[in-house]
Write an enzyme that holds these catalytic residues in place. Sequence first.
Site, PDB file in Angstrom:
ATOM      1  N   CYS A   1       9.049 -53.865  22.215  1.00 44.46           N
ATOM      2  CA  CYS A   1       7.938 -52.967  22.551  1.00 44.46           C
ATOM      3  C   CYS A   1       7.082 -53.433  23.732  1.00 44.46           C
ATOM      4  O   CYS A   1       6.787 -52.612  24.610  1.00 44.46           O
ATOM      5  CB  CYS A   1       7.083 -52.625  21.345  1.00 44.46           C
ATOM      6  SG  CYS A   1       7.054 -53.798  20.015  1.00 44.46           S
TER       7      CYS A   1
ATOM      8  N   ARG B   1      14.934 -63.834  16.461  1.00 40.41           N
ATOM      9  CA  ARG B   1      13.900 -64.262  15.523  1.00 40.41           C
ATOM     10  C   ARG B   1      14.439 -65.439  14.730  1.00 40.41           C
ATOM     11  O   ARG B   1      15.578 -65.423  14.286  1.00 40.41           O
ATOM     12  CB  ARG B   1      13.539 -63.121  14.564  1.00 40.41           C
ATOM     13  CG  ARG B   1      13.002 -61.935  15.347  1.00 40.41           C
ATOM     14  CD  ARG B   1      12.726 -60.733  14.488  1.00 40.41           C
ATOM     15  NE  ARG B   1      12.393 -59.612  15.351  1.00 40.41           N
ATOM     16  CZ  ARG B   1      12.124 -58.394  14.925  1.00 40.41           C
ATOM     17  NH1 ARG B   1      12.143 -58.136  13.633  1.00 40.41           N
ATOM     18  NH2 ARG B   1      11.830 -57.438  15.762  1.00 40.41           N
TER      19      ARG B   1
ATOM     20  N   GLN C   1      18.497 -54.025  18.428  1.00 39.91           N
ATOM     21  CA  GLN C   1      17.868 -52.849  17.848  1.00 39.91           C
ATOM     22  C   GLN C   1      18.228 -51.613  18.666  1.00 39.91           C
ATOM     23  O   GLN C   1      18.300 -51.686  19.887  1.00 39.91           O
ATOM     24  CB  GLN C   1      16.348 -53.010  17.868  1.00 39.91           C
ATOM     25  CG  GLN C   1      15.850 -54.179  17.051  1.00 39.91           C
ATOM     26  CD  GLN C   1      14.349 -54.339  17.143  1.00 39.91           C
ATOM     27  OE1 GLN C   1      13.795 -54.270  18.232  1.00 39.91           O
ATOM     28  NE2 GLN C   1      13.699 -54.559  16.022  1.00 39.91           N
TER      29      GLN C   1
ATOM     30  N   ASP D   1      16.492 -49.330  19.725  1.00 41.26           N
ATOM     31  CA  ASP D   1      15.045 -49.197  19.785  1.00 41.26           C
ATOM     32  C   ASP D   1      14.603 -48.084  20.723  1.00 41.26           C
ATOM     33  O   ASP D   1      15.319 -47.733  21.662  1.00 41.26           O
ATOM     34  CB  ASP D   1      14.483 -50.534  20.310  1.00 41.26           C
ATOM     35  CG  ASP D   1      13.110 -50.837  19.724  1.00 41.26           C
ATOM     36  OD1 ASP D   1      12.575 -49.992  18.997  1.00 41.26           O
ATOM     37  OD2 ASP D   1      12.594 -51.931  19.997  1.00 41.26           O
TER      38      ASP D   1
ATOM     39  N   HIS E   1      10.574 -46.375  22.195  1.00 38.61           N
ATOM     40  CA  HIS E   1       9.124 -46.260  22.076  1.00 38.61           C
ATOM     41  C   HIS E   1       8.691 -44.969  22.715  1.00 38.61           C
ATOM     42  O   HIS E   1       9.046 -44.685  23.848  1.00 38.61           O
ATOM     43  CB  HIS E   1       8.449 -47.480  22.691  1.00 38.61           C
ATOM     44  CG  HIS E   1       8.793 -48.728  21.948  1.00 38.61           C
ATOM     45  ND1 HIS E   1       9.845 -49.533  22.315  1.00 38.61           N
ATOM     46  CD2 HIS E   1       8.294 -49.252  20.808  1.00 38.61           C
ATOM     47  CE1 HIS E   1       9.959 -50.526  21.438  1.00 38.61           C
ATOM     48  NE2 HIS E   1       9.036 -50.380  20.521  1.00 38.61           N
TER      49      HIS E   1
ATOM     50  N   LYS F   1       4.181 -47.574   8.675  1.00 33.51           N
ATOM     51  CA  LYS F   1       5.512 -47.150   9.096  1.00 33.51           C
ATOM     52  C   LYS F   1       6.288 -46.522   7.965  1.00 33.51           C
ATOM     53  O   LYS F   1       5.924 -46.648   6.794  1.00 33.51           O
ATOM     54  CB  LYS F   1       6.283 -48.346   9.654  1.00 33.51           C
ATOM     55  CG  LYS F   1       6.220 -49.582   8.774  1.00 33.51           C
ATOM     56  CD  LYS F   1       6.904 -50.784   9.432  1.00 33.51           C
ATOM     57  CE  LYS F   1       6.929 -51.957   8.479  1.00 33.51           C
ATOM     58  NZ  LYS F   1       8.071 -52.814   8.605  1.00 33.51           N
TER      59      LYS F   1
ATOM     60  N   HIS G   1       7.097 -46.307  17.435  1.00 34.78           N
ATOM     61  CA  HIS G   1       8.265 -47.185  17.532  1.00 34.78           C
ATOM     62  C   HIS G   1       9.302 -46.609  16.582  1.00 34.78           C
ATOM     63  O   HIS G   1       8.961 -46.291  15.449  1.00 34.78           O
ATOM     64  CB  HIS G   1       7.960 -48.610  17.051  1.00 34.78           C
ATOM     65  CG  HIS G   1       6.729 -49.238  17.646  1.00 34.78           C
ATOM     66  ND1 HIS G   1       6.766 -50.472  18.239  1.00 34.78           N
ATOM     67  CD2 HIS G   1       5.450 -48.841  17.721  1.00 34.78           C
ATOM     68  CE1 HIS G   1       5.543 -50.804  18.645  1.00 34.78           C
ATOM     69  NE2 HIS G   1       4.721 -49.817  18.348  1.00 34.78           N
TER      70      HIS G   1
END
Length: 497
Positions: free
Chosen positions: A192, A221, A239, A241, A243, A326, A372
């Site tokens: 992000c 991570r 991900q 992902d 945004h 979320k 997100h």
Amino acid sequence: MDNARRALRQDPGTAISFYATGQPGKDWEDLCRGPHLPTTGRIGAFKITSVAGAYWHGDASQQQLQRVYGIAFFSAAELAAHCQRLQAAKERDHRLLGRQLGLFTISPLVGSGLILWLPKGAMIRQELEAFLLQELTRRGYSVVYTPHIGNVNLYKTSGHYPYYKDSQFPTIKMKERDSGDEAEYLLKPMNCPHHIQIYAAEPRSYRDLPIRLAEFGTVYRFEQSGELAGMTRVRGFTQDDAHLFCTPDQVEAELRSTVDMVLHVFRTLGFTEYQCRVSLRAPGSDKYAGEAALWNQAETTLRQVVREMGVPHHEALGEAAFYGPKLDFLVKDVIGRQWQLGTVQLDYVLPERFQLEYIGADNAPHRPVMIHRAPFGSLERFTGILIEHFAGAFPTWLSPVQAIVLSISEKFVDYGRQVVGQLRAAGVRAELDSGDEKIGAKIRRARIQKIPYLLVVGAKEQQAGAVAVRTRQDEDLGAVPLAAFLEKLSAEIRTRA
RNA sequence: GCCGAUGUAGCUCAAUGGUAGAGCAACGGUUUUGUAAACCGUAGGUUGCGGGUUCGAGUCCCGCCAUCGGCUCCA
């Protein structure tokens, strides 16, 4: 009694309960929330399944107790049936199938929790990515790329750094050669902040919103060693992902469309047993950033969206991200462990932190809202769950090998090659088994690899320009003209049936 | 990270403290096959890594690594 005393000391106002088996005070008495069986005579059959440490009150800073796990049934037959189910479940474990089908591997030399995608696993991933890219295009997203590392200041600004310091890989410290300036970089734990910098790269008008930036972004991570598990819990993952940056009054429509995309993805892949968790703040906790009013608004909006869209859901306090509530989509793996796949997160905090703006119709600056979202969550975890979901027998469009041609004997290898050539020319992933084994052996091998279509070619087929089709479900479709088979197969792949 | 278990050939598994083995896979040969395993042979090992005990360690002890089952954690 030691624990009873401690329970009382911790919570002097709370009642604690004891349950007895046999005569109270004489036989076995247990500090326990209950209930207990009235008598052990009701147990027909039992089995000790595992022994493990468990923390007192589930708190890692507390003393660890030994916990013995066992299962009990009214009859031995029920116990045996249960064990058989567990055995069957084990056979579809993605770690086992991943090796048998040549999908992925992990090398201690590369590192724990770091997935190496083998060619066949990579093929599945490519199909999944292609599927998602198609959806992104349909839904007005823009694809971007961002680097794997970022300056620590980026994460200090976003607020991630102090919150998640423990679960990040240590930073990389650099000194510029000429200036001697020092810089500190982090392997990116999320995408992000990078995407935010793309939004912030130029002035934005309300006419441009919503802006939807998508990326298959790989993040790192540092998960605790005891947490790692196959593809489902790893230290590096990608991900799917995106945004979304929008105006406050676009939030609801954008939420609906992202939830719709998650549901569409689940539907296409045949996931019916998912739960949507509405992840909210823990009451009274100070770990959340942003104003309470915005949180209340965000939580209300999320609730409303799932309710109105008829998504099966439940609420969970304390599961929110630090920047916002979320929707998490959860599924269970083959041994019953629950995993988070897709997620949709509403965020009023990061736009604030990064001072994001757009110029409104009133010619004044306004703050955008961020969403997100990741329908799969991580490609690694999703693929792991997918392997178990299909027990390795992927739908044809996802199968690494979609059809295999099996030659009856050496004499038909040339014809087999022609067939494979035609299939490949039409975009089908086809292979030829030209070995000198008997047809039974070739079929067995192809079955174990769970290839959707087995095409036997011998004298009859060669003469007719056909293939003898046998499906993975063991249907024998007999000799089919190659052109006709190809047409049917192509349609099946195209429609992701 | 914590508790516990496990680690032998590519895979699945054997081997009282006393010469490390089998099946499958691989490779070579024979066979040319009609719907879930043809036959014969060859090769393959620092028994996870490092230390220790012992005349002698795959086996016993210690440390580390990895995996598995839990716990805790999970942006």
